[in-house]
Design an enzyme around this catalytic site. Structure first.
Site, short mmCIF file in Angstrom:
data_model
loop_
_atom_site.label_atom_id
_atom_site.label_comp_id
_atom_site.label_asym_id
_atom_site.label_seq_id
_atom_site.Cartn_x
_atom_site.Cartn_y
_atom_site.Cartn_z
N ASP A 1 -6.34 43.85 7.42
CA ASP A 1 -6.45 44.40 8.77
C ASP A 1 -5.49 45.57 8.93
O ASP A 1 -4.63 45.80 8.08
CB ASP A 1 -6.21 43.32 9.86
CG ASP A 1 -4.91 42.57 9.63
OD1 ASP A 1 -3.92 43.20 9.23
OD2 ASP A 1 -4.89 41.34 9.83
N ASP B 1 -4.52 31.27 7.37
CA ASP B 1 -4.61 30.10 8.26
C ASP B 1 -5.91 29.36 7.94
O ASP B 1 -5.96 28.51 7.05
CB ASP B 1 -4.53 30.60 9.71
CG ASP B 1 -4.57 29.47 10.73
OD1 ASP B 1 -4.74 28.31 10.33
OD2 ASP B 1 -4.47 29.75 11.94
N THR C 1 -10.29 35.13 7.30
CA THR C 1 -10.00 36.54 7.06
C THR C 1 -10.02 36.83 5.56
O THR C 1 -10.69 37.77 5.10
CB THR C 1 -8.60 36.90 7.62
OG1 THR C 1 -8.60 36.63 9.02
CG2 THR C 1 -8.23 38.34 7.37
N ASP D 1 -1.58 39.50 2.64
CA ASP D 1 -1.52 39.12 4.06
C ASP D 1 -0.23 38.34 4.31
O ASP D 1 0.33 37.75 3.39
CB ASP D 1 -2.73 38.27 4.45
CG ASP D 1 -3.14 38.51 5.91
OD1 ASP D 1 -2.33 39.08 6.67
OD2 ASP D 1 -4.26 38.12 6.28
N HIS E 1 5.21 37.69 11.85
CA HIS E 1 3.90 38.35 11.89
C HIS E 1 4.05 39.85 12.16
O HIS E 1 3.34 40.67 11.56
CB HIS E 1 3.02 37.68 12.94
CG HIS E 1 1.65 38.25 13.00
ND1 HIS E 1 0.83 38.32 11.90
CD2 HIS E 1 0.96 38.82 14.01
CE1 HIS E 1 -0.31 38.90 12.24
NE2 HIS E 1 -0.25 39.21 13.51
N LYS F 1 -10.97 44.80 10.18
CA LYS F 1 -11.41 43.46 10.62
C LYS F 1 -11.41 43.38 12.14
O LYS F 1 -10.53 43.93 12.79
CB LYS F 1 -10.43 42.43 10.04
CG LYS F 1 -10.65 41.01 10.49
CD LYS F 1 -9.48 40.11 10.08
CE LYS F 1 -8.37 40.12 11.09
NZ LYS F 1 -7.27 39.17 10.80
N ASP G 1 6.94 5.67 21.30
CA ASP G 1 6.08 6.61 22.02
C ASP G 1 6.06 7.99 21.37
O ASP G 1 5.41 8.91 21.86
CB ASP G 1 6.53 6.73 23.49
CG ASP G 1 7.93 7.27 23.62
OD1 ASP G 1 8.60 7.49 22.58
OD2 ASP G 1 8.38 7.48 24.76
N GLY G 2 6.81 8.17 20.27
CA GLY G 2 6.80 9.45 19.56
C GLY G 2 8.04 10.30 19.79
O GLY G 2 8.27 11.28 19.08
N GLU G 3 8.86 9.97 20.79
CA GLU G 3 10.06 10.80 21.06
C GLU G 3 10.95 10.84 19.82
O GLU G 3 11.11 9.86 19.10
CB GLU G 3 10.85 10.21 22.23
CG GLU G 3 10.24 10.51 23.56
CD GLU G 3 11.10 10.01 24.72
OE1 GLU G 3 12.24 9.54 24.48
OE2 GLU G 3 10.62 10.08 25.86
C1 R5P Z 1 -3.69 38.28 11.32
O1 R5P Z 1 -3.30 39.30 11.85
C2 R5P Z 1 -2.95 37.63 10.19
O2 R5P Z 1 -2.22 38.56 9.45
C3 R5P Z 1 -3.88 36.86 9.29
O3 R5P Z 1 -4.80 37.76 8.68
C4 R5P Z 1 -4.68 35.83 10.03
O4 R5P Z 1 -3.88 35.17 10.96
C5 R5P Z 1 -5.29 34.84 9.08
O5 R5P Z 1 -5.99 33.90 9.81
P1 R5P Z 1 -7.27 33.18 9.24
O6 R5P Z 1 -6.92 32.70 7.85
O7 R5P Z 1 -7.53 32.03 10.18
O8 R5P Z 1 -8.39 34.15 9.24
#
Ligand code: R5P
Length: 312
Positions: free
Chosen positions: A168, A221, A225, A217, A129, A191, A37-39
């Site tokens: 940012d 993700d 950005t 950065d 972060h 941003k 079941d994944g446990e």
């Molecule tokens: C935001 O504050 C982080 O430092 C990254 O700029 C952000 O999380 C990147 O996310 P994504 O690649 O989805 O834009």
């Protein structure tokens, strides 16, 4: 002194193996399996009673990786380890570090509570972060900087007319430090995020025309950005764009977006995430030796502050 034990979960075993190798150690055997079941089921395969145990497990999604870390900590505690250090090269959920809307969770704090409650005595992590997340833990935490290794790659980019860009406002401090070390100008991209995983460039602050720009950065993700920021900088007259980030999350089509963007020349990332990309634009610099040294010094109760010396 109690014996050093390094053990790996399954979220980034190549990095754990490199860390162990750098320390001249073998990973301690552990069986981790899933029931139908994944446990998750964890068993240490050697005696760890009274030992100094370091569990290497970044908590990148899926959430099973976090749960696996918690189970490994619990199993080590119940096996009477003397001290348990959670080595978390990438601490997921760190972007959810404040109540920025009504009725939302401060999930980074929840995760810190879970790790502490499971029985970790210490944490070693990298590029949270926001550094203030350290305060979410009531146990000692050592916060390493990816820039310690990444900046070395940048020294090799013998580029004139260099500028460092933060994508940012939150990243200005880190970008300014890189700019100081590399003798470069500072650019800030203003941003906005109208919704999750959507980014819009509003303004560019600083001199961009004819500059070779390094965009810094903490993580990439979806790549939105980074790509939007790079394209806006090129549209504003920048000559070239190099990206630098610690955590190569690369979800969805991030790799394709970066690979296919004519604005971007190269991206330097670390291996806090298991490598899952194939693009000659993306270069990996390992953080294994840095984590190994932090583990060695923690084990020997030595200071680790000199590991921050290149950049803070
Ligand atoms: C935001 O504050 C982080 O430092 C990254 O700029 C952000 O999380 C990147 O996310 P994504 O690649 O989805 O834009």
């Amino acid at each position: 002194m109690s014996e050093l034990i390094i053990v790996s979960g399954r979220s980034n075993s190549p990095l754990a193996e490199k860390i162990a190798r750098s320390l001249g150690e073998e990973l301690s055997p552990v069986t981790i399996t899933n029931f139908s079941d994944g446990e998750i089921w964890v068993k240490y395969e050697e005696n760890i009673r009274g030992k100094d145990v370091f569990i290497v497990q970044p908590t990148n999604p899926p959430a099973e990786n976090l749960l696996e870390l918690l189970i490994m900590i619990d199993a080590a505690r119940r096996a009477s380890a003397k001290r348990i250090t959670a080595v978390i090269p990438y601490f997921a959920y760190s972007r959810q570090d404040r109540k920025d809307q009504p009725r939302v969770s401060v999930t980074a704090k929840l995760v810190a509570n879970l790790i502490t409650e499971a029985g970790a005595d210490r944490v070693i992590t990298m590029d949270l972060h926001t550094p203030q997340i350290q305060g979410f833990f009531d146990i000692p935490l050592d916060h390493l900087y990816g820039s310690t290794v990444l900046v070395k790659a940048l020294f090799d980019i013998k580029s004139d007319n260099l500028a460092i860009a933060s994508p940012d406002v939150g990243g200005i401090k880190t970008a300014r430090t890189y700019a100081k070390i590399l003798g470069a100008d500072l650019v800030v991209v203003d941003k906005r995020r109208p919704s999750h995983n959507v980014a819009e460039v509003m303004n560019i602050i600083g001199e961009v025309e004819g500059k070779n720009i390094i965009v810094i950065d903490d993580l990439i993700d979806t790549g939105t950005t980074f790509v939007k920021c790079s394209e806006a900088l090129i549209a504003a007259g920048a000559k070239s764009i190099t990206g630098v980030c610690t955590h190569a999350v690369f979800s969805g089509s991030a790799i394709e977006k970066i690979h296919n963007s004519p604005a971007i020349q190269n991206v330097y990332v670390t291996d806090t995430f298991p490598m899952h990309w194939d693009s000659n634009k993306i270069h990996t610099i390992s953080v294994a030796d840095l984590f190994a040294e932090a583990i060695r010094r923690t084990h020997n109760n030595a200071s680790i502050s000199s590991l921050f010396e290149i950049i803070r």
